[in-house]
Design an enzyme around this catalytic site. Structure first.
Site, mmCIF file in Angstrom:
data_model
loop_
_atom_site.group_PDB
_atom_site.id
_atom_site.type_symbol
_atom_site.label_atom_id
_atom_site.label_comp_id
_atom_site.label_asym_id
_atom_site.label_seq_id
_atom_site.Cartn_x
_atom_site.Cartn_y
_atom_site.Cartn_z
ATOM 1 N N SER A 1 0.838 -1.195 0.000
ATOM 2 C CA SER A 1 0.000 0.000 0.000
ATOM 3 C C SER A 1 0.870 1.242 0.000
ATOM 4 C CB SER A 1 -0.898 0.015 1.245
ATOM 5 O OG SER A 1 -1.603 1.238 1.346
ATOM 6 N N TYR B 1 -0.967 -0.589 10.599
ATOM 7 C CA TYR B 1 -1.247 -0.956 9.201
ATOM 8 C C TYR B 1 -0.165 -0.380 8.294
ATOM 9 C CZ TYR B 1 -3.623 -1.423 4.713
ATOM 10 O OH TYR B 1 -3.931 -1.746 3.416
#
Length: 258
Positions: free
Chosen positions: A145, A155
């Site tokens: 990501s 994350y």
């Protein structure tokens, strides 16, 4: 009973029941790959397998697995390592969204996310990498990501690990016939935010179409690119993030969390 080996290449996709993973499965089937579909939701996997088999005349094997469970991860690793049923393309896509910040979240949820986002990628990449290296061909795609280039919670940290890990594995496998690509998308129009209980942030121009995203990634894989960043807006963003001082990135992340 083991499925009979066909001349078609086989792709194994984790998190295949929805979103980017589903799009990978569809596009790989359209390109003539048999599929091994991995996710937790059997009903969704069965429906997708039936759709791909009917539409593209490929075979689609369903493998139900929760990748926060170590025994389930090992089952998928064993499938990747099976010399009688070689996997030519492996897509590590299974995701795990977090609604709360790290210290406000339950530790068990953080550990489950860590297992899905990092440990599963490690174990499955090892199984696929060894098997592909021994055969002298293969492609590993690890879905990371753009969040991995910033500093915003666990994350972000997990995705930073995925990108760096993929770069290191690509270097280790250089010259073997096996490629590794880290896909680093930004905001993408899937059900990920809804399932994680997260609102849709940012202006519309930041949101990527999953079909275009996956198509661009597969083109980058064919070119041997190690890091694939889809979308001109995110290419520019990542280029900037690579040169901006980390202190600035940390300050910006603090503002976003407030």
């Amino acid at each position: 009973m083991a499925a009979e080996r066909t001349p078609r290449p086989t792709a194994l996709v984790t998190g295949a029941s929805a979103g980017i993973g589903r799009e990978f499965a569809v596009q790989l089937a359209a390109r003539g790959h048999d599929l091994v579909l991995v996710a937790r939701d059997r009903a969704r996997l069965d429906a997708l397998a039936a759709e791909l088999t009917s539409r593209y005349a490929v075979s689609a094997e369903v493998l139900v697995a929760d990748l926060s469970d170590r025994s389930a991860v090992q089952t998928v690793a064993d499938r990747l390592a099976d010399p009688a049923r070689p996997v030519d393309v492996h897509v590590n896509n299974a995701g795990y969204g977090q609604r709360r910040s790290f210290l406000r979240n339950d530790l068990a949820a953080e550990e489950a996310a860590f297992d899905v986002l990092t440990r599963a990628v490690l174990v499955l990449s090892h199984a696929a990498g060894v098997a592909m290296r021994d055969r002298g061909r293969g492609q590993i795609i690890n879905v990371s990501s753009v969040a991995g280039f910033i500093a915003s919670g666990s994350y972000s940290a997990a995705k930073a690990w995925v990108t760096t890990f993929s770069e290191g594995l690509a270097s280790e496998l250089e010259g073997t016939g096996v490629t590794v690509t880290a896909l680093c998308p930004g905001f993408t129009n899937t059900e990920f935010q809804q399932r994680a209980g997260i609102g849709k942030p940012g202006p519309d121009f930041l949101w990527l179409d999953p079909s275009r995203l996956v198509g661009d990634c597969l083109d980058d894989v064919a070119k041997g690119r190690v890091v694939s960043v889809p979308g001109l807006q995110y290419k520019a963003m990542v280029g900037l993030l690579r040169v901006v001082p980390r202190s600035v990135i940390r300050r910006r992340a603090r503002l976003v969390r407030r």
